[in-house]
Write an enzyme that holds these catalytic residues in place. Structure first.
Site, PDB file in Angstrom:
ATOM      1  N   GLY A  52      65.054  22.768  67.970  1.00 31.38           N
ATOM      2  CA  GLY A  52      65.996  22.347  69.003  1.00 31.38           C
ATOM      3  C   GLY A  52      67.353  22.949  68.718  1.00 31.38           C
ATOM      4  O   GLY A  52      67.496  23.881  67.923  1.00 31.38           O
TER       5      GLY A  52
ATOM      6  N   GLU B  94      38.712  22.329  67.869  1.00 31.76           N
ATOM      7  CA  GLU B  94      40.142  22.136  67.611  1.00 31.76           C
ATOM      8  C   GLU B  94      40.955  23.424  67.382  1.00 31.76           C
ATOM      9  O   GLU B  94      41.900  23.717  68.093  1.00 31.76           O
ATOM     10  CB  GLU B  94      40.282  21.219  66.378  1.00 31.76           C
TER      11      GLU B  94
ATOM     12  N   LEU C  93      20.046   6.417  74.360  1.00 30.40           N
ATOM     13  CA  LEU C  93      19.415   6.698  75.651  1.00 30.40           C
ATOM     14  C   LEU C  93      19.174   8.186  75.801  1.00 30.40           C
ATOM     15  O   LEU C  93      20.112   8.991  75.696  1.00 30.40           O
ATOM     16  CB  LEU C  93      20.365   6.216  76.776  1.00 30.40           C
TER      17      LEU C  93
ATOM     18  N   GLN D 111      35.275  14.762  68.515  1.00 32.74           N
ATOM     19  CA  GLN D 111      36.585  14.117  68.393  1.00 32.74           C
ATOM     20  C   GLN D 111      37.361  13.921  69.696  1.00 32.74           C
ATOM     21  O   GLN D 111      37.915  12.848  69.938  1.00 32.74           O
ATOM     22  CB  GLN D 111      37.463  14.920  67.407  1.00 32.74           C
ATOM     23  N   SER D 112      37.432  14.966  70.521  1.00 30.28           N
ATOM     24  CA  SER D 112      38.373  14.882  71.647  1.00 30.28           C
ATOM     25  C   SER D 112      38.040  13.736  72.596  1.00 30.28           C
ATOM     26  O   SER D 112      38.903  12.892  72.886  1.00 30.28           O
ATOM     27  CB  SER D 112      38.383  16.208  72.415  1.00 30.28           C
TER      28      SER D 112
ATOM     29  N   ARG E 162      22.976  20.318  83.991  1.00 27.47           N
ATOM     30  CA  ARG E 162      21.603  20.570  83.517  1.00 27.47           C
ATOM     31  C   ARG E 162      20.814  19.265  83.392  1.00 27.47           C
ATOM     32  O   ARG E 162      19.602  19.240  83.520  1.00 27.47           O
ATOM     33  CB  ARG E 162      21.617  21.319  82.177  1.00 27.47           C
TER      34      ARG E 162
ATOM     35  N   PHE F  98      30.898  17.265  77.003  1.00 26.89           N
ATOM     36  CA  PHE F  98      29.809  18.185  76.690  1.00 26.89           C
ATOM     37  C   PHE F  98      30.262  19.617  76.920  1.00 26.89           C
ATOM     38  O   PHE F  98      31.271  19.865  77.591  1.00 26.89           O
ATOM     39  CB  PHE F  98      28.609  17.926  77.605  1.00 26.89           C
TER      40      PHE F  98
ATOM     41  N   GLN G  16      69.745  21.552  67.169  1.00 28.66           N
ATOM     42  CA  GLN G  16      70.342  20.997  65.952  1.00 28.66           C
ATOM     43  C   GLN G  16      69.578  21.560  64.756  1.00 28.66           C
ATOM     44  O   GLN G  16      68.446  21.170  64.507  1.00 28.66           O
ATOM     45  CB  GLN G  16      70.217  19.463  65.948  1.00 28.66           C
TER      46      GLN G  16
HETATM   47  N1  CAO Z   1      20.127  12.549  75.744  1.00 25.80           N
HETATM   48  C1  CAO Z   1      19.593  13.776  75.887  1.00 25.80           C
HETATM   49  N2  CAO Z   1      20.303  14.907  75.714  1.00 25.80           N
HETATM   50  C2  CAO Z   1      21.568  14.793  75.344  1.00 25.80           C
HETATM   51  C3  CAO Z   1      22.194  13.537  75.177  1.00 25.80           C
HETATM   52  C4  CAO Z   1      21.402  12.379  75.387  1.00 25.80           C
HETATM   53  N3  CAO Z   1      21.904  11.151  75.236  1.00 25.80           N
HETATM   54  N4  CAO Z   1      23.473  13.738  74.809  1.00 25.80           N
HETATM   55  C5  CAO Z   1      23.650  15.066  74.761  1.00 25.80           C
HETATM   56  N5  CAO Z   1      22.526  15.694  75.093  1.00 25.80           N
HETATM   57  C6  CAO Z   1      22.306  17.146  75.167  1.00 25.80           C
HETATM   58  C7  CAO Z   1      23.169  17.814  76.197  1.00 25.80           C
HETATM   59  O1  CAO Z   1      22.656  17.594  77.486  1.00 25.80           O
HETATM   60  C8  CAO Z   1      23.093  19.263  75.754  1.00 25.80           C
HETATM   61  O2  CAO Z   1      21.886  19.808  76.197  1.00 25.80           O
HETATM   62  P1  CAO Z   1      21.762  21.256  76.937  1.00 25.80           P
HETATM   63  O3  CAO Z   1      22.436  22.225  76.030  1.00 25.80           O
HETATM   64  O4  CAO Z   1      20.303  21.442  77.038  1.00 25.80           O
HETATM   65  O5  CAO Z   1      22.441  21.149  78.244  1.00 25.80           O
HETATM   66  C9  CAO Z   1      22.970  19.134  74.253  1.00 25.80           C
HETATM   67  O6  CAO Z   1      22.722  17.751  73.983  1.00 25.80           O
HETATM   68  C10 CAO Z   1      24.162  19.555  73.421  1.00 25.80           C
HETATM   69  O7  CAO Z   1      25.390  19.274  74.035  1.00 25.80           O
HETATM   70  P2  CAO Z   1      26.638  20.200  73.739  1.00 25.80           P
HETATM   71  O8  CAO Z   1      26.308  21.611  74.106  1.00 25.80           O
HETATM   72  O9  CAO Z   1      27.829  19.597  74.387  1.00 25.80           O
HETATM   73  O10 CAO Z   1      26.798  20.048  72.150  1.00 25.80           O
HETATM   74  P3  CAO Z   1      27.069  21.179  71.042  1.00 25.80           P
HETATM   75  O11 CAO Z   1      26.971  20.450  69.756  1.00 25.80           O
HETATM   76  O12 CAO Z   1      26.205  22.378  71.193  1.00 25.80           O
HETATM   77  O13 CAO Z   1      28.588  21.633  71.310  1.00 25.80           O
HETATM   78  C11 CAO Z   1      30.955  21.268  71.568  1.00 25.80           C
HETATM   79  C12 CAO Z   1      29.657  20.849  70.875  1.00 25.80           C
HETATM   80  C13 CAO Z   1      32.032  20.296  71.169  1.00 25.80           C
HETATM   81  C14 CAO Z   1      31.350  22.688  71.122  1.00 25.80           C
HETATM   82  C15 CAO Z   1      30.768  21.258  73.106  1.00 25.80           C
HETATM   83  O14 CAO Z   1      30.274  20.002  73.486  1.00 25.80           O
HETATM   84  C16 CAO Z   1      32.044  21.550  73.888  1.00 25.80           C
HETATM   85  O15 CAO Z   1      32.494  22.687  73.978  1.00 25.80           O
HETATM   86  N6  CAO Z   1      32.630  20.512  74.497  1.00 25.80           N
HETATM   87  C17 CAO Z   1      33.801  20.653  75.340  1.00 25.80           C
HETATM   88  C18 CAO Z   1      35.044  20.908  74.529  1.00 25.80           C
HETATM   89  C19 CAO Z   1      35.273  19.855  73.490  1.00 25.80           C
HETATM   90  O16 CAO Z   1      35.287  18.684  73.742  1.00 25.80           O
HETATM   91  N7  CAO Z   1      35.565  20.324  72.281  1.00 25.80           N
HETATM   92  C20 CAO Z   1      36.033  19.428  71.242  1.00 25.80           C
HETATM   93  C21 CAO Z   1      34.993  19.156  70.310  1.00 25.80           C
HETATM   94  S1  CAO Z   1      35.671  18.486  68.873  1.00 25.80           S
HETATM   95  O17 CAO Z   1      36.401  17.245  69.441  1.00 25.80           O
END
Ligand code: CAO
Length: 425
Positions: free
Chosen positions: A246, A138, A71, A16-17, A103, A96, A248
């Site tokens: 506030g 969130e 991709l 979402q973010s 990585r 991410f 008020q």
């Molecule tokens: N091709 C190949 N690999 C891909 C890819 C692509 N097109 N897109 C993503 N990936 C891979 C990433 O490189 C990552 O791999 P590694 O773990 O090996 O480095 C993997 O997919 C997973 O990415 P992630 O760790 O960001 O995803 P997650 O589902 O485990 O975690 C979240 C989700 C939201 C907790 C985490 O991304 C995060 O903390 N983000 C920052 C804070 C944030 O935005 N939070 C709000 C989320 S809700 O809006």
């Protein structure tokens, strides 16, 4: 013509973010290219599914006006394509987990090497420090940003709010950072790194609560209901129920029908300037001159009594009647609108804040359109892309691949299987 015409965004966001940020930029005219993992895509495509086989509302409502390329950024050929995208785009946006881009081999230094003009914008859960490596969603941001501790009632648990201040709120902060960095680049020619941490975004939105934290040192917070109720204050800004926050005083009050309708309530603010009119409207004209009620400080320890009397009046009216009666007197009131009422609100539809969008897999659905209105940059909300819908289009039209080279990329497996429509082109 739109404000961000000509700006290309490499959208590496998910959930979402990040997507709220790039959706706003798309609405302001940027060409947003969403990079998704082949065959998988943004996880939200398949979360909270209501129509089997179709992209979920979770996804469609956060990804309007974007193009999608499948991709694999960990595949050698995929990395070459990604490098070309970085060369071509003005902004890379990602949310991410910390370290994921490094990585992949695309840390900030490498990205700058490829394109010194690029702006790299990230959402992370926390800023640099003890928690910088944590994954965050969130409600964690709402809790770690101070919102939950100050939401709810003084005798209850901390409460998270339905407004997505951690995700969508941080997306908004990031969008402002990106546009500012683009503006600065006009003068310097250089890109820069933009970080919006979710905790920071929530703290920013809780600014008035930090204000109250410091005011506590000077004594009890007299405008909080708990002051009038004789409940002592502790060391931290307390939960303030529906107090206005506030100077008020305000409360949520019952309106006609509250016994059966969970949203038959109004917010009512006893703004000092409107006090005499409030007294007339509710049938308490004696409060206009009675010393114990005539001034805001005199009323502070009687707010429960004051609001009970106002509520005795609001309970005889619907929330909309309260609005109609109070508005001409400049008494600030607002109905508690349900999501059903918002969905059906003709005014919101007329301004494009609520829009109906057609989708090939799910048919028509409602969405929130662009909440920011620019007089010279009109927004037309277009449906979210299907997974990989624009893979070939982006490779050929944006990156200039053609002939055997394009064929080679498609056959390498780095970009997923092109959709039939793309392959036919
Ligand atoms: N091709 C190949 N690999 C891909 C890819 C692509 N097109 N897109 C993503 N990936 C891979 C990433 O490189 C990552 O791999 P590694 O773990 O090996 O480095 C993997 O997919 C997973 O990415 P992630 O760790 O960001 O995803 P997650 O589902 O485990 O975690 C979240 C989700 C939201 C907790 C985490 O991304 C995060 O903390 N983000 C920052 C804070 C944030 O935005 N939070 C709000 C989320 S809700 O809006």
């Amino acid at each position: 013509m739109q404000a961000l015409d000509g700006i290309k965004i490499l959208d590496f966001t998910h959930v979402q973010s990040g997507p709220t940020c790039t959706q706003l930029l798309a609405w302001l005219g940027a060409d947003v290219i969403k990079v998704e993992r082949p065959g998988v895509g943004d996880a939200t495509r398949k979360q909270l599914v209501d129509v089997p086989g179709a992209d979920s509302l979770y996804f469609t409502m956060l990804n309007h006006n974007k193009r999608s390329i499948e991709l694999n950024s960990k595949h050698e050929t995929g990395k070459e394509v990604l490098t070309r995208l970085i060369e071509t785009c003005d902004v890379l946006v990602e949310n991410f987990a910390p370290g994921a881009l490094d990585r992949m081999g695309f840390g900030w230094e490498r990205i700058q090497e490829i394109n010194p003009r690029i702006i790299m914008a990230s959402v992370k859960g926390f800023g640099p420090g003890e928690y910088e490596d944590c994954k965050v969603y969130e409600n964690i941001a709402q809790c770690a940003g101070g919102a939950a501790s100050t939401t709810g009632f003084v005798d209850g648990l901390p409460v998270v709010t339905g407004a997505q201040i951690g995700d969508s709120g941080t997306g908004l902060h990031l969008a402002l950072g990106i546009v500012s960095a683009l503006f600065q680049r006009e003068k310097t020619g250089r890109g820069q790194k933009v970080l919006a941490a979710m905790q920071d975004g929530v703290v920013n939105l809780c600014r008035v609560k930090l204000r109250d934290q410091q005011r506590l040192a000077a004594g009890p917070l007299t405008e909080y209901s708990q002051f009038g109720e004789g409940i002592p204050f502790g060391e931290a800004t307390p939960r303030a129920g529906n107090d206005s926050g506030g100077g008020q005083p305000g409360r949520i009050l019952k309106c006609k029908g509250w016994e059966t309708d969970p949203n038959a309530y109004t917010y009512f603010i006893t703004q000092a300037a409107a006090w005499e009119k409030i007294c007339d409207v509710i049938g308490a004209p004696e409060w206009k001159t009675d010393e114990g009620y005539a001034t805001p400080p005199a009323r502070l320890d009687k707010l429960n009594e004051v609001f009970e009397r106002i509520e005795a009046w609001t309970m005889t009216k619907t929330k909309f009647e309260v609005m109609e009666i109070c508005n001409p007197f400049d008494i600030p009131v607002g109905p508690i609108l349900s999501m059903k009422e918002i969905a059906e609100d003709e005014g919101l539809r007329a301004t494009g804040t609520i829009v109906e969008v057609e989708h090939p897999e799910r048919g028509p659905y409602l969405s929130v359109g662009c909440p920011i209105k620019l007089s010279d940059s009109p927004v037309e909300v277009a449906r979210s892309p299907l997974l990989g819908e624009h893979t070939v289009e982006i490779l050929s039209e944006v990156l200039g691949y053609g002939g055997a080279e394009l064929q080679g990329i498609v056959e390498s497996g780095a970009v997923g299987t092109p959709r039939a429509a793309d392959a036919a082109e």
